[in-house]
Design a protein around this motif. Structure first.
Motif, short mmCIF file in Angstrom:
data_model
loop_
_atom_site.label_atom_id
_atom_site.label_comp_id
_atom_site.label_asym_id
_atom_site.label_seq_id
_atom_site.Cartn_x
_atom_site.Cartn_y
_atom_site.Cartn_z
N ASP A 275 0.78 -1.21 -0.11
CA ASP A 275 0.09 0.01 -0.02
C ASP A 275 1.01 1.34 0.10
OD1 ASP A 275 -2.40 -1.66 0.14
OD2 ASP A 275 -2.21 -1.63 2.35
N ASN A 276 0.14 2.34 -0.18
CA ASN A 276 1.03 3.68 -0.20
C ASN A 276 0.23 4.82 0.62
OD1 ASN A 276 -0.48 5.53 -2.09
ND2 ASN A 276 0.11 3.80 -3.54
N VAL A 277 0.92 5.73 0.92
CA VAL A 277 0.68 7.05 1.40
C VAL A 277 0.87 8.41 0.80
CG1 VAL A 277 0.36 5.94 3.82
CG2 VAL A 277 2.51 7.05 3.15
N ILE A 278 0.20 9.28 0.70
CA ILE A 278 0.67 10.43 -0.06
C ILE A 278 1.15 11.69 1.05
CG2 ILE A 278 -0.42 12.07 -1.57
CD1 ILE A 278 -0.79 9.42 -2.96
N ILE A 279 2.14 12.12 0.64
CA ILE A 279 2.84 12.97 1.55
C ILE A 279 3.38 14.30 0.78
CG2 ILE A 279 4.78 13.24 3.24
CD1 ILE A 279 4.66 10.22 3.95
#
Ligand SMILES: *Cc1c(COP(=O)(O)O)cnc(C)c1O
Length: 367
Positions: free
Chosen positions: A117-121
């Protein structure tokens, strides 16, 4: 040293854990002093956005007279959630206290982000988001802020994939010092991803997303007692969120995650809020004084800040050399050394004599 006699090999670790890069925290005073060859009391340590005035004087008294350190803390955080409810003006069932807001960042990631999964930063920003995402096997998708370090909404939205789970926003942003506009926060909440609004510096600016909790189930607001209340060493932060998410976080957290000393310090600090806010006011006034002085230095660009630090842009290619010269004078600021921030050094706001020393050093070194 004991000689190892075992013939067994070390079992393989998870690849995403092996690949982690350590989060570089701030070193203790004694270490800094030895490095610079300066006595510890002469060190100017402005690299962690700590409170130069320390905790409320009532905290030491309360800790000294507290009788029950032989007891475990309450795993249900009943007292903590009640007093924090008053401080945040949200219902206790929306509140979770953590071992620093860092722990809450970690718990939120473990709730939503698995391997792949990923996170947006929006970067540059606080390093813990990508670090803790990495521990979960998640990827941090860095979306560059624009030339003024404002969030680029279109790039943010187009970075989202089916694997995106969380958007992390710091407001005021560390290290750039600017805040996010409410219209942007709403636009990002409208994506439907979990939006974590990290308000570690709220008390220095007064702008909060707390009222939006009533409208958006996918919003989490984080606060900490590390900066405004001077309790960084005791580790206590708090999250306000949807009650179902709060119940899940309460169920999955380590049962005694917030120690009793931190709880005593927090309740005492909240009883002394006016005293602490008076110091916050002094720090803000000192920030503005420092800003005026920094602005007069040729070849140095201090970025406007709503927090207790100022990001300073030094002449092209000279970041490392200036940072190292500051260290050798016993002045420890924050430097990242690479990428977009390689010509930037962040200074926390200290006591007036520290401000003067930092300004004078910059004036000499940037000449
Ligand atoms: C300092 C900082 C924190 C750390 O908070 P703790 O409560 O000490 O873990 C969190 N977020 C940001 C943006 C910070 O700068």
């Amino acid at each position: 040293m004991t000689q190892s006699k075992t013939t067994q090999k070390m079992p393989p670790m998870l690849p995403h854990i092996r690949a982690l890069e350590t989060y570089e925290g701030v070193d203790p005073m004694e270490v800094l002093a030895e490095r610079a060859g300066v006595p510890p009391e002469k060190i100017i340590r402005l690299n962690g956005n700590e409170n130069p005035y320390g905790p409320s004087p009532k905290v030491a008294k309360a800790l000294g007279s507290f009788q029950n350190f032989n007891h475990y803390p309450d795993p249900g955080q009943r007292n903590l959630r009640r007093v924090l409810s008053g401080y945040l003006n949200v219902d206790p069932e929306r509140i979770v206290a953590g071992n620093g807001s860092d722990e809450l960042i970690d718990l939120l990631l473990r709730t939503y982000v698995g391997v792949g999964d990923n996170v947006i930063i929006p970067t540059p920003t606080f390093g813990m988001y990508s670090f803790s995402a990495g521990i979960c096997g998640g990827e941090a998708i860095a979306v560059e802020r624009d030339d003024n370090f404002e969030i680029d909404l279109e790039s943010m939205k187009s970075a989202i994939t089916a694997k995106s789970k969380i958007i992390f926003l710091a407001s005021p942003n560390n290290p750039t010092g600017n805040i996010i506009a409410e219209s942007q926060t709403r636009a990002l909440l409208d994506t439907g991803l979990l939006v974590v609004m990290d308000e570690a510096y709220f008390e220095f600016c007064g702008e909060t997303a707390i009222p939006l909790l009533a409208e958006y189930k996918n919003l989490v607001v984080l606060r900490t007692f590390s900066k405004w209340a001077g309790l960084a060493g005791l580790r206590i932060g708090v999250g306000a969120m949807d009650p179902d998410l709060a119940a899940t976080m309460m169920a999955m957290k380590p049962p005694y995650n917030v120690n009793l000393a931190a709880e005593v310090a927090l309740t005492t600090s909240l009883e002394d809020t006016p005293g602490l806010l008076e110091r916050v006011k002094q720090i803000v006034a000192e920030r503005d004084r420092m800003m005026q002085r920094l602005q007069q230095i040729p070849n140095l660009k201090p970025w406007p800040s709503r927090a207790n630090f100022i990001l300073c842009q030094v002449p092209e290619g000279r970041g490392k050399e200036i940072f190292e010269s500051l260290c050798s004078r016993g002045i420890f600021l924050r430097y990242w050394g690479s990428g977009r921030l390689k010509n930037f050094i962040r200074t926390s706001i200290g006591l007036p004599h520290e401000t003067d020393a930092v300004v004078e050093a910059f004036a000499e070194l940037c000449a």
